[in-house]
Structures are given as structure tokens and as C-alpha cells.
Design a protein around this motif. Structure first.
Motif, PDB file in Angstrom:
ATOM      1  N   GLY A   1     -19.658 -70.979   3.466  1.00  0.00           N
ATOM      2  CA  GLY A   1     -19.743 -71.004   2.009  1.00  0.00           C
ATOM      3  C   GLY A   1     -20.857 -71.916   1.538  1.00  0.00           C
ATOM      4  N   TRP A   2     -20.677 -72.446   0.352  1.00  0.00           N
ATOM      5  CA  TRP A   2     -21.691 -73.263  -0.296  1.00  0.00           C
ATOM      6  C   TRP A   2     -21.456 -74.745  -0.026  1.00  0.00           C
ATOM      7  N   PHE A   3     -22.535 -75.515  -0.108  1.00  0.00           N
ATOM      8  CA  PHE A   3     -22.461 -76.966   0.010  1.00  0.00           C
ATOM      9  C   PHE A   3     -23.014 -77.587  -1.270  1.00  0.00           C
ATOM     10  N   ALA A   4     -22.662 -78.845  -1.502  1.00  0.00           N
ATOM     11  CA  ALA A   4     -23.018 -79.519  -2.747  1.00  0.00           C
ATOM     12  C   ALA A   4     -24.504 -79.450  -3.054  1.00  0.00           C
ATOM     13  N   GLU A   5     -25.343 -79.635  -2.054  1.00  0.00           N
ATOM     14  CA  GLU A   5     -26.792 -79.625  -2.299  1.00  0.00           C
ATOM     15  C   GLU A   5     -27.316 -78.246  -2.681  1.00  0.00           C
ATOM     16  N   ASP A   6     -26.559 -77.193  -2.399  1.00  0.00           N
ATOM     17  CA  ASP A   6     -26.992 -75.836  -2.747  1.00  0.00           C
ATOM     18  C   ASP A   6     -27.047 -75.609  -4.256  1.00  0.00           C
ATOM     19  N   LEU A   7     -26.236 -76.338  -5.028  1.00  0.00           N
ATOM     20  CA  LEU A   7     -26.209 -76.118  -6.474  1.00  0.00           C
ATOM     21  C   LEU A   7     -27.559 -76.362  -7.132  1.00  0.00           C
ATOM     22  N   ASP A   8     -28.347 -77.297  -6.600  1.00  0.00           N
ATOM     23  CA  ASP A   8     -29.639 -77.605  -7.205  1.00  0.00           C
ATOM     24  C   ASP A   8     -30.694 -76.528  -6.951  1.00  0.00           C
ATOM     25  N   SER A   9     -30.394 -75.576  -6.080  1.00  0.00           N
ATOM     26  CA  SER A   9     -31.377 -74.531  -5.781  1.00  0.00           C
ATOM     27  C   SER A   9     -30.888 -73.142  -6.201  1.00  0.00           C
ATOM     28  N   LEU A  10     -30.018 -73.094  -7.208  1.00  0.00           N
ATOM     29  CA  LEU A  10     -29.493 -71.821  -7.704  1.00  0.00           C
ATOM     30  C   LEU A  10     -29.904 -71.604  -9.153  1.00  0.00           C
ATOM     31  N   PRO A  11     -31.164 -71.281  -9.416  1.00  0.00           N
ATOM     32  CA  PRO A  11     -31.584 -71.117 -10.808  1.00  0.00           C
ATOM     33  C   PRO A  11     -30.895 -69.955 -11.520  1.00  0.00           C
ATOM     34  N   GLU A  12     -30.395 -68.973 -10.769  1.00  0.00           N
ATOM     35  CA  GLU A  12     -29.728 -67.833 -11.393  1.00  0.00           C
ATOM     36  C   GLU A  12     -28.270 -68.108 -11.733  1.00  0.00           C
ATOM     37  N   ALA A  13     -27.759 -69.238 -11.269  1.00  0.00           N
ATOM     38  CA  ALA A  13     -26.346 -69.538 -11.514  1.00  0.00           C
ATOM     39  C   ALA A  13     -26.111 -69.731 -13.005  1.00  0.00           C
ATOM     40  N   PRO A  14     -25.009 -69.209 -13.508  1.00  0.00           N
ATOM     41  CA  PRO A  14     -24.687 -69.434 -14.921  1.00  0.00           C
ATOM     42  C   PRO A  14     -24.529 -70.922 -15.209  1.00  0.00           C
ATOM     43  N   ARG A  15     -24.759 -71.280 -16.443  1.00  0.00           N
ATOM     44  CA  ARG A  15     -24.557 -72.661 -16.863  1.00  0.00           C
ATOM     45  C   ARG A  15     -23.098 -73.039 -16.588  1.00  0.00           C
TER      46      ARG A  15
ATOM     47  N   ILE B   1     -16.109 -75.763  -5.866  1.00  0.00           N
ATOM     48  CA  ILE B   1     -14.759 -76.226  -5.525  1.00  0.00           C
ATOM     49  C   ILE B   1     -14.410 -75.645  -4.158  1.00  0.00           C
ATOM     50  N   ASP B   2     -14.211 -76.511  -3.182  1.00  0.00           N
ATOM     51  CA  ASP B   2     -13.868 -76.116  -1.816  1.00  0.00           C
ATOM     52  C   ASP B   2     -14.841 -75.082  -1.248  1.00  0.00           C
ATOM     53  N   GLY B   3     -16.134 -75.262  -1.514  1.00  0.00           N
ATOM     54  CA  GLY B   3     -17.162 -74.389  -0.968  1.00  0.00           C
ATOM     55  C   GLY B   3     -17.353 -73.086  -1.713  1.00  0.00           C
ATOM     56  N   ALA B   4     -16.612 -72.872  -2.790  1.00  0.00           N
ATOM     57  CA  ALA B   4     -16.738 -71.641  -3.583  1.00  0.00           C
ATOM     58  C   ALA B   4     -17.343 -71.979  -4.949  1.00  0.00           C
ATOM     59  N   LEU B   5     -18.232 -71.112  -5.420  1.00  0.00           N
ATOM     60  CA  LEU B   5     -18.803 -71.283  -6.745  1.00  0.00           C
ATOM     61  C   LEU B   5     -17.782 -70.854  -7.788  1.00  0.00           C
TER      62      LEU B   5
ATOM     63  N   ILE C   1     -20.288 -84.062 -10.306  1.00  0.00           N
ATOM     64  CA  ILE C   1     -19.979 -85.202  -9.445  1.00  0.00           C
ATOM     65  C   ILE C   1     -19.883 -84.654  -8.021  1.00  0.00           C
ATOM     66  N   ARG C   2     -20.666 -85.212  -7.119  1.00  0.00           N
ATOM     67  CA  ARG C   2     -20.642 -84.771  -5.721  1.00  0.00           C
ATOM     68  C   ARG C   2     -19.513 -85.510  -5.015  1.00  0.00           C
ATOM     69  N   LEU C   3     -18.324 -84.896  -5.031  1.00  0.00           N
ATOM     70  CA  LEU C   3     -17.145 -85.532  -4.440  1.00  0.00           C
ATOM     71  C   LEU C   3     -17.253 -85.599  -2.925  1.00  0.00           C
ATOM     72  N   ASP C   4     -17.782 -84.535  -2.331  1.00  0.00           N
ATOM     73  CA  ASP C   4     -17.998 -84.462  -0.888  1.00  0.00           C
ATOM     74  C   ASP C   4     -18.939 -83.283  -0.645  1.00  0.00           C
ATOM     75  N   ALA C   5     -19.119 -82.905   0.603  1.00  0.00           N
ATOM     76  CA  ALA C   5     -20.091 -81.866   0.936  1.00  0.00           C
ATOM     77  C   ALA C   5     -19.761 -80.510   0.331  1.00  0.00           C
ATOM     78  N   ARG C   6     -18.493 -80.241   0.009  1.00  0.00           N
ATOM     79  CA  ARG C   6     -18.112 -78.913  -0.462  1.00  0.00           C
ATOM     80  C   ARG C   6     -17.475 -78.903  -1.856  1.00  0.00           C
ATOM     81  N   ASN C   7     -17.566 -80.022  -2.564  1.00  0.00           N
ATOM     82  CA  ASN C   7     -16.980 -80.109  -3.909  1.00  0.00           C
ATOM     83  C   ASN C   7     -17.921 -80.838  -4.853  1.00  0.00           C
ATOM     84  N   ARG C   8     -18.278 -80.126  -5.919  1.00  0.00           N
ATOM     85  CA  ARG C   8     -19.148 -80.698  -6.941  1.00  0.00           C
ATOM     86  C   ARG C   8     -18.726 -80.154  -8.306  1.00  0.00           C
ATOM     87  N   PRO C   9     -17.595 -80.656  -8.825  1.00  0.00           N
ATOM     88  CA  PRO C   9     -17.118 -80.201 -10.127  1.00  0.00           C
ATOM     89  C   PRO C   9     -17.983 -80.747 -11.262  1.00  0.00           C
ATOM     90  N   GLU C  10     -17.892 -80.100 -12.405  1.00  0.00           N
ATOM     91  CA  GLU C  10     -18.637 -80.510 -13.596  1.00  0.00           C
ATOM     92  C   GLU C  10     -17.657 -80.832 -14.716  1.00  0.00           C
TER      93      GLU C  10
END
Length: 193
Positions: free
Chosen positions: A15-29, A34-38, A76-85
Motif C-alpha cells: 500500500g501507501w507510505f506517509a512520504e507518498d502523500l507529497d508526490s500525489l498531485p492528483e489526489a483530492p484535497r 490511514i493504515d496504508g490506505a488513502l 501529522i505523520r504518525l508513523d510510516a503508514r498513517n498520516r491523518p489530516e
């Protein structure tokens, strides 16, 4: 709904990792991890939610002593697979215009305003995850007859879980993370008759 672009598919089997969020320009605002899932905020936000978050942000900014910053809609980068907003967070770091996330040890308060789409995550999943990450204070705000109700939690360090610190209607007074005094009824306009 249209198909997701290839860049929106997980880059690996885990799945996804926290650092992946910064390279997803197509992701909705307001995309969270959460647990590796967008998790996308797909339903439109209600005016009540927006007004409350804006009013609470400006009120907290006005009350925050030197050394505290109030941010809205930052992950908030809680860990490698969780970055809630969360809707709002309070930090003791200086403003950095290039920042895209915070570490949990830099966050003193997290505020989530529950909506029908996010209520389960805000009341259970995020409550547990923020506590496990060591964030000292969490508020989950619900709507009751058009007015905000704040469910405040404080981290019980020996157990690593949140203990209820009160349910606030009308006014909220908390001595932590700094002296906070809110007239909750003034944060949202009354409903039109």
C-alpha cells in the motif's frame, strides 16, 4: 466516478507510505493515509463545518501565547503508514511555509470536527491513533442542535490512551495545553428561523 489515474494506484503491494502523500498531485484535497490506505474526503463539507473550523482557528490563534502556532488541515505523520489530516492542530514549532506535515511529538492538540462521513474515524480510529502517537490533547467536536459540543481528551501517559477530560456545551475552559476559554455558541451562527 471515473477510473483512478495510474499514479493513484499503490506503488507497492503493502500500500501507501506517509512520504507518498507529497508526490500525489492528483489526489483530492484533504486526502489522508490511514493504515496504508488513502482516504478521500469525497462528500462536500457543510457550511457549519467550515464556519466552525474557521472561527475556532482564529479564536485559538488569538488566545495562543508566544511559542504556539495554530494550523488547519495539515497532516501529522504518525508513523510510516498513517498520516491523518485533522481540521486543526496546535504545535510549538515555528511557522515554516514549506512544511507539509508535522511529527506527533510537535503536536500539542488535535481537533477533529465530526461529519457524517468522518464520524466513525474521528470517534474511534483517530482517537486511538493520536493517543498511541503520544499527542497530549484531542478534541472531537460534534454538532448538537446546530451548536458545537466538544468532547475533550487528555493523554494518560502510563496507559498511553486518552482519558475523557470533559464534554463542553456553551463554554469551554481548559488549562492545557495553555489557558483556553471559548464561548462555543459564538463559533457558529444560529440557524435561520
Amino acid at each position: 466516478m471515473t477510473a483512478l489515474p495510474d499514479r493513484m494506484r499503490p506503488p507497492r503491494a503493502e500500500g501507501w507510505f506517509a512520504e507518498d502523500l507529497d508526490s500525489l498531485p492528483e489526489a483530492p484535497r484533504h486526502t489522508e493515509l490511514i493504515d496504508g490506505a488513502l482516504v478521500f474526503m469525497m462528500s462536500p463539507r457543510r457550511a457549519w463545518h467550515g464556519r466552525l473550523v474557521t472561527a475556532l482557528t482564529t479564536t485559538l490563534m488569538a488566545q495562543a501565547p508566544a511559542g504556539f502556532e495554530v494550523e488547519r488541515e495539515m497532516t501529522i505523520r504518525l508513523d510510516a503508514r498513517n498520516r491523518p489530516e485533522p481540521d486543526i492542530l496546535l504545535t510549538d514549532l515555528l511557522y515554516d511555509p514549506d512544511r507539509t506535515w508535522y511529527a506527533p511529538e510537535d503536536v500539542k492538540l488535535v481537533v477533529e470536527v465530526a461529519s457524517p462521513e468522518s464520524a466513525h474515524r474521528d470517534r474511534t480510529v483517530k482517537l486511538r491513533k493520536y493517543a498511541e502517537a503520544g499527542i497530549p490533547h484531542y478534541w472531537c467536536i460534534e454538532e448538537e442542535d446546530g451548536a458545537p459540543v466538544v468532547h475533550a481528551y487528555e493523554l494518560d501517559e502510563p496507559t498511553g490512551s486518552y482519558a475523557p477530560a470533559g464534554i463542553f456545551r456553551g463554554t469551554l475552559r481548559r488549562p492545557v495545553p495553555f489557558e483556553i476559554n471559548l464561548d462555543l455558541d459564538k463559533l457558529t451562527p444560529p440557524r435561520n428561523a
